[in-house]
Design an enzyme around this catalytic site. Structure first.
Site, PDB file in Angstrom:
ATOM      1  N   SER A 147       0.871  -1.179   0.023  1.00  0.00           N
ATOM      2  CA  SER A 147      -0.010   0.081  -0.156  1.00  0.00           C
ATOM      3  C   SER A 147       1.002   1.252   0.044  1.00  0.00           C
ATOM      4  O   SER A 147       2.118   1.088   0.395  1.00  0.00           O
ATOM      5  CB  SER A 147      -0.942   0.002   1.179  1.00  0.00           C
ATOM      6  N   TYR A 160      -0.978  -0.571  10.623  1.00  0.00           N
ATOM      7  CA  TYR A 160      -1.249  -1.063   9.237  1.00  0.00           C
ATOM      8  C   TYR A 160       0.138  -0.463   8.307  1.00  0.00           C
ATOM      9  O   TYR A 160       0.629  -1.148   7.562  1.00  0.00           O
ATOM     10  CB  TYR A 160      -2.487  -0.650   8.497  1.00  0.00           C
ATOM     11  N   LYS A 164       2.860  -2.568   6.302  1.00  0.00           N
ATOM     12  CA  LYS A 164       3.328  -2.514   4.911  1.00  0.00           C
ATOM     13  C   LYS A 164       4.661  -1.751   4.521  1.00  0.00           C
ATOM     14  O   LYS A 164       5.293  -2.133   3.628  1.00  0.00           O
ATOM     15  CB  LYS A 164       2.030  -1.171   4.168  1.00  0.00           C
TER      16      LYS A 164
END
Length: 272
Positions: A147, A160, A164
């Site tokens: 991402s 998160y 990533k």
């Protein structure tokens, strides 16, 4: 000696896609099926996963649905074992399964952190480790779905975004490690993506989500959010012979959003 012309055909190739029951994973699976690949499809929602497998079979391709929790060692081990038992080989591994979390350092707890890293990082490490020998045997390749959150900074997605960033570096390290054995490893990083995954994170109703998405798209230079087929097209390109000399790269598919990311644009609802 002239080299063979590059092809984006996957006839006779075996592709494993995790997180294949919906969204980006579903789009990736369907595109590979249309291009001739046999598929191992991994997900946790059995009914949705089997529906995707049936759509792949409609293209005349073998599709093996594997219900598993990749955050567990047993899940990864069973997926690797059953895939190789069924197909006898693996050419492309697409690590797409992931989980999000909208939170900040002061609002989070270690359970959320562990859940995110277990699937977004540990599962990718484990499954790739288990299947590396099969990929070496076919001189195959890996495409990780990351991402732009891994390389941009904004408030609201701390674990998160960290996961990533770790995945991005995992791509670099394994690309270098496996290159002498003929295995390529690359990353595709979607930007803001229209999906139920994102809607679940926001907690918005359908109407609220549609309005939020429309507002957010104003900050995207190319004017629209990413769709599953946008990511799938890039994954197929990187996995194909057309990218035979491409390894260790991270390709954003974000409409230029990474240039405009600021917290006030993407996080309009107080994180929980």
């Amino acid at each position: 000696m002239a080299s063979k012309p590059a092809t984006m055909d996957f006839e006779g190739k075996v592709v494993l896609v995790t997180g294949a029951s919906a969204g980006i994973g579903e789009a990736i699976a369907l595109l590979f099926a249309r291009r001739g690949a046999k598929l191992a499809l991994v997900g946790r929602n059995e009914s949705a996963l089997r529906a995707v497998a049936e759509r792949c079979r409609a293209s005349g391709r073998d599709a093996l649905p594997l219900v598993a929790d990749l955050a567990t060692d047993a899940g990864c081990e069973n997926v690797a074992k059953l895939t190789l038992e069924h197909f006898g080989r693996l050419d492309v591994l697409v690590n797409n399964a992931g989980v999000g979390a909208r939170t900040t350092l002061e609002k989070t707890d270690m359970e959320i952190f562990d859940q995110v890293f277990a699937l977004n990082v540990r599962a990718v490490y484990n499954l790739t480790r288990l299947l590396a020998p099969a990929l070496v045997a076919t001189r195959g390749n890996v495409v990780n779905i990351s991402s732009i959150a891994g390389s941009t900074t904004y408030v609201g997605c701390l674990p998160y975004s960290m996961s990533k960033a770790a995945l991005d570096h995992f791509t670099n390290l394994t690309a270098l490690e496996l290159a002498p054995k003929g295995v390529r490893v690359n990353t595709v990083s979607p930007g803001l993506t229209a999906s139920t995954f994102v809607q679940r994170l926001t907690g918005y109703t359908d109407e609220e989500y549609a309005a939020w998405l429309q507002q957010s798209e104003r900050g995207i230079p190319l004017g629209r959010a990413c769709a599953g087929h946008d990511v799938a097209a890039m994954v197929a390109h990187l996995a194909s012979d057309a990218s035979a000399l491409v390894t260790g790269v991270n390709v954003p598919v974000d409409g230029g959003l990474r240039f405009n990311v600021v917290a006030t644009d993407l996080v309009k609802k107080q994180v929980k």
